[in-house]
Design a protein around this motif. Structure first.
Motif, mmCIF file in Angstrom:
data_model
loop_
_atom_site.group_PDB
_atom_site.id
_atom_site.type_symbol
_atom_site.label_atom_id
_atom_site.label_comp_id
_atom_site.label_asym_id
_atom_site.label_seq_id
_atom_site.Cartn_x
_atom_site.Cartn_y
_atom_site.Cartn_z
ATOM 1 N N PHE A 35 1.797 28.820 -61.056
ATOM 2 C CA PHE A 35 1.011 29.269 -59.908
ATOM 3 C C PHE A 35 1.892 29.310 -58.660
ATOM 4 C CE2 PHE A 35 -3.173 28.625 -61.890
ATOM 5 C CZ PHE A 35 -2.874 27.718 -62.879
ATOM 6 N N TYR A 37 0.958 28.791 -54.632
ATOM 7 C CA TYR A 37 -0.048 28.454 -53.643
ATOM 8 C C TYR A 37 0.524 28.702 -52.252
ATOM 9 C CZ TYR A 37 -3.317 26.052 -56.784
ATOM 10 O OH TYR A 37 -4.230 25.744 -57.763
ATOM 11 N N GLN A 39 -0.004 27.548 -48.207
ATOM 12 C CA GLN A 39 -0.600 26.552 -47.319
ATOM 13 C C GLN A 39 -0.341 26.959 -45.876
ATOM 14 O OE1 GLN A 39 1.030 22.509 -47.086
ATOM 15 N NE2 GLN A 39 -1.038 21.679 -47.262
ATOM 16 N N ARG A 43 -3.561 23.785 -43.393
ATOM 17 C CA ARG A 43 -3.251 22.861 -44.497
ATOM 18 C C ARG A 43 -4.104 23.099 -45.741
ATOM 19 N NH1 ARG A 43 -0.177 18.532 -42.371
ATOM 20 N NH2 ARG A 43 0.515 18.173 -44.496
ATOM 21 N N GLN A 44 -5.012 24.079 -45.691
ATOM 22 C CA GLN A 44 -5.821 24.394 -46.873
ATOM 23 C C GLN A 44 -4.934 25.044 -47.925
ATOM 24 O OE1 GLN A 44 -9.301 23.915 -47.543
ATOM 25 N NE2 GLN A 44 -8.576 24.464 -49.572
ATOM 26 N N MET A 45 -5.007 24.586 -49.134
ATOM 27 C CA MET A 45 -4.225 25.164 -50.232
ATOM 28 C C MET A 45 -4.973 26.364 -50.808
ATOM 29 S SD MET A 45 -1.408 23.433 -50.697
ATOM 30 C CE MET A 45 -0.909 23.465 -52.407
ATOM 31 N N LEU A 47 -4.784 29.622 -53.504
ATOM 32 C CA LEU A 47 -4.091 30.219 -54.642
ATOM 33 C C LEU A 47 -3.670 31.646 -54.323
ATOM 34 C CD1 LEU A 47 -3.261 30.038 -57.662
ATOM 35 C CD2 LEU A 47 -5.455 31.118 -58.172
ATOM 36 N N PHE A 91 4.049 27.060 -52.168
ATOM 37 C CA PHE A 91 4.381 26.098 -53.208
ATOM 38 C C PHE A 91 4.286 26.744 -54.577
ATOM 39 C CE2 PHE A 91 4.704 22.250 -50.820
ATOM 40 C CZ PHE A 91 3.854 22.404 -49.728
ATOM 41 N N PHE A 107 4.186 20.216 -58.475
ATOM 42 C CA PHE A 107 4.488 21.121 -57.373
ATOM 43 C C PHE A 107 5.948 21.031 -56.964
ATOM 44 C CE2 PHE A 107 0.429 22.794 -55.950
ATOM 45 C CZ PHE A 107 -0.469 21.946 -56.566
ATOM 46 N N THR A 109 8.784 21.552 -53.774
ATOM 47 C CA THR A 109 8.806 20.999 -52.418
ATOM 48 C C THR A 109 8.428 22.016 -51.360
ATOM 49 O OG1 THR A 109 11.173 21.410 -52.355
ATOM 50 C CG2 THR A 109 10.463 19.182 -52.924
ATOM 51 N N ARG B 42 7.083 17.954 -46.497
ATOM 52 C CA ARG B 42 7.441 17.726 -47.889
ATOM 53 C C ARG B 42 6.432 18.374 -48.819
ATOM 54 N NH1 ARG B 42 10.531 13.071 -48.308
ATOM 55 N NH2 ARG B 42 10.827 13.666 -50.480
ATOM 56 N N GLY B 43 6.750 18.313 -50.078
ATOM 57 C CA GLY B 43 5.845 18.857 -51.077
ATOM 58 C C GLY B 43 4.718 17.908 -51.398
ATOM 59 N N LEU B 44 3.987 18.238 -52.442
ATOM 60 C CA LEU B 44 2.844 17.430 -52.857
ATOM 61 C C LEU B 44 3.271 16.428 -53.925
ATOM 62 C CD1 LEU B 44 1.521 20.049 -51.612
ATOM 63 C CD2 LEU B 44 -0.424 19.522 -53.064
ATOM 64 N N PHE B 88 -0.614 13.253 -45.316
ATOM 65 C CA PHE B 88 -1.747 14.151 -45.523
ATOM 66 C C PHE B 88 -2.167 14.012 -46.977
ATOM 67 C CE2 PHE B 88 -4.426 17.432 -44.103
ATOM 68 C CZ PHE B 88 -4.524 18.414 -45.075
ATOM 69 N N LEU B 90 -4.605 14.985 -50.146
ATOM 70 C CA LEU B 90 -5.402 16.079 -50.688
ATOM 71 C C LEU B 90 -6.050 15.666 -52.001
ATOM 72 C CD1 LEU B 90 -2.941 19.011 -50.050
ATOM 73 C CD2 LEU B 90 -5.313 19.001 -49.299
ATOM 74 N N GLU B 101 -6.917 27.452 -61.814
ATOM 75 C CA GLU B 101 -6.043 26.728 -60.918
ATOM 76 C C GLU B 101 -6.701 25.421 -60.502
ATOM 77 O OE1 GLU B 101 -7.890 29.317 -60.327
ATOM 78 O OE2 GLU B 101 -8.470 29.504 -58.209
ATOM 79 N N PHE B 104 -8.606 22.696 -54.115
ATOM 80 C CA PHE B 104 -8.278 21.615 -53.204
ATOM 81 C C PHE B 104 -9.334 21.409 -52.134
ATOM 82 C CE2 PHE B 104 -3.969 20.403 -54.310
ATOM 83 C CZ PHE B 104 -3.578 21.455 -55.116
ATOM 84 N N GLY B 105 -9.467 20.144 -51.716
ATOM 85 C CA GLY B 105 -10.269 19.826 -50.559
ATOM 86 C C GLY B 105 -9.516 20.170 -49.285
ATOM 87 N N GLN B 106 -10.158 19.902 -48.165
ATOM 88 C CA GLN B 106 -9.570 20.258 -46.873
ATOM 89 C C GLN B 106 -8.482 19.284 -46.441
ATOM 90 O OE1 GLN B 106 -10.167 22.956 -45.232
ATOM 91 N NE2 GLN B 106 -12.127 23.717 -45.955
#
Lengths: 117, 113
Positions: A35, A37, A39, A43-45, A47, A91, A107, A109, B42-44, B88, B90, B101, B104-106
């Motif tokens: 996938f 994504y 952002q 900050r909402q992810m 797709l 991402f 994910f 970075t 940074r990433g998740l 942050f 999530l 997929e 995600f939440g906010q």
């Protein structure tokens, strides 16, 4: 564990031009999903696009397309006709299909994309 | 349709205080649930995932814990926050099968002071 690598921390593109974001991954699994994504500053992810590993045809979604090279374990995202709204962190993500690991997502970075007017 | 709720949106907590972040999913059953942390720039990082009520798997040993008291409820907790817990957070859910997929939440922006 699977790893996802995005080697470009930052990229920029002129509005209306095309940009390609790179992603490589490491896995021993034969079937999985990939996938991209987005952002935005909120900050909402969101797709952008998905690719099933068993499909040879590259996925496309309007201005977004991927170049999936399974043997090379490469999954790049091409954004055509870039728009200001495309500016975001992108991402790359790998989804394992192993039920014992909860179908985990891994994910990268991220790549911060700037669109220049 | 399915929705995911995560709260609070922002939180400022002193070092040593407890933490409880909650996430609930509507419109689906038996979801896989996940907690991620995203440090600045940074990433998740996957913290916890759950495939069912009371089933929690931890990816990274740390000061945090997770619980799933109900099918569609996922809670992230800490007894004593550290400065390094800032970030942050999530919550996400995913169907167990199919090519879907993660949704995600906010997110919750946690600042430990």
């Amino acid at each position: 564990a699977q790893t996802v690598t995005q080697s470009q921390p930052e990229m920029s593109v002129q509005e209306a031009e095309t940009v390609t974001l790179s992603c490589t991954y490491d896995t021993s699994e034969s079937d999985y999903y990939l996938f991209w994504y987005k952002q935005p500053p909120s900050r909402q992810m969101i797709l952008v696009i998905r690719q099933e590993a068993y499909k040879q045809q590259n996925a496309t979604e309007n201005r977004f397309s991927v170049n999936f090279q399974k043997a090379a374990k490469s999954f790049s995202l091409k954004i055509s006709d870039s728009q200001l709204g495309d500016a975001a962190m992108y991402f790359c993500a790998y989804r394992s299909l192993t039920l014992t690991t909860g179908n985990q997502f891994y994910f990268g970075t991220g790549t911060s994309l700037t669109v220049i007017p | 349709s399915q929705t995911i709720h995560q709260w609070p949106a922002t939180l400022v907590q002193p070092v040593g205080s407890p933490l409880s972040l909650e996430c609930t999913v509507e419109g689906t059953s038996n979801p896989n649930l996940y907690w991620y942390r995203q440090a600045a720039g940074r990433g998740l990082q996957l913290l916890f995932y759950s495939v069912g009520i009371g089933q929690i798997s931890s990816e990274v040993p740390q000061n945090l814990s997770a619980s799933r008291p109900q099918d569609r409820q996922f809670i992230l907790s800490s007894k004593k926050l550290l400065l390094s817990d800032s970030g942050f957070y999530l919550c996400a859910w995913m169907r167990r099968t199919g090519n879907t997929e993660a949704f995600f939440g906010q997110g919750t922006r946690l600042t430990v002071v």
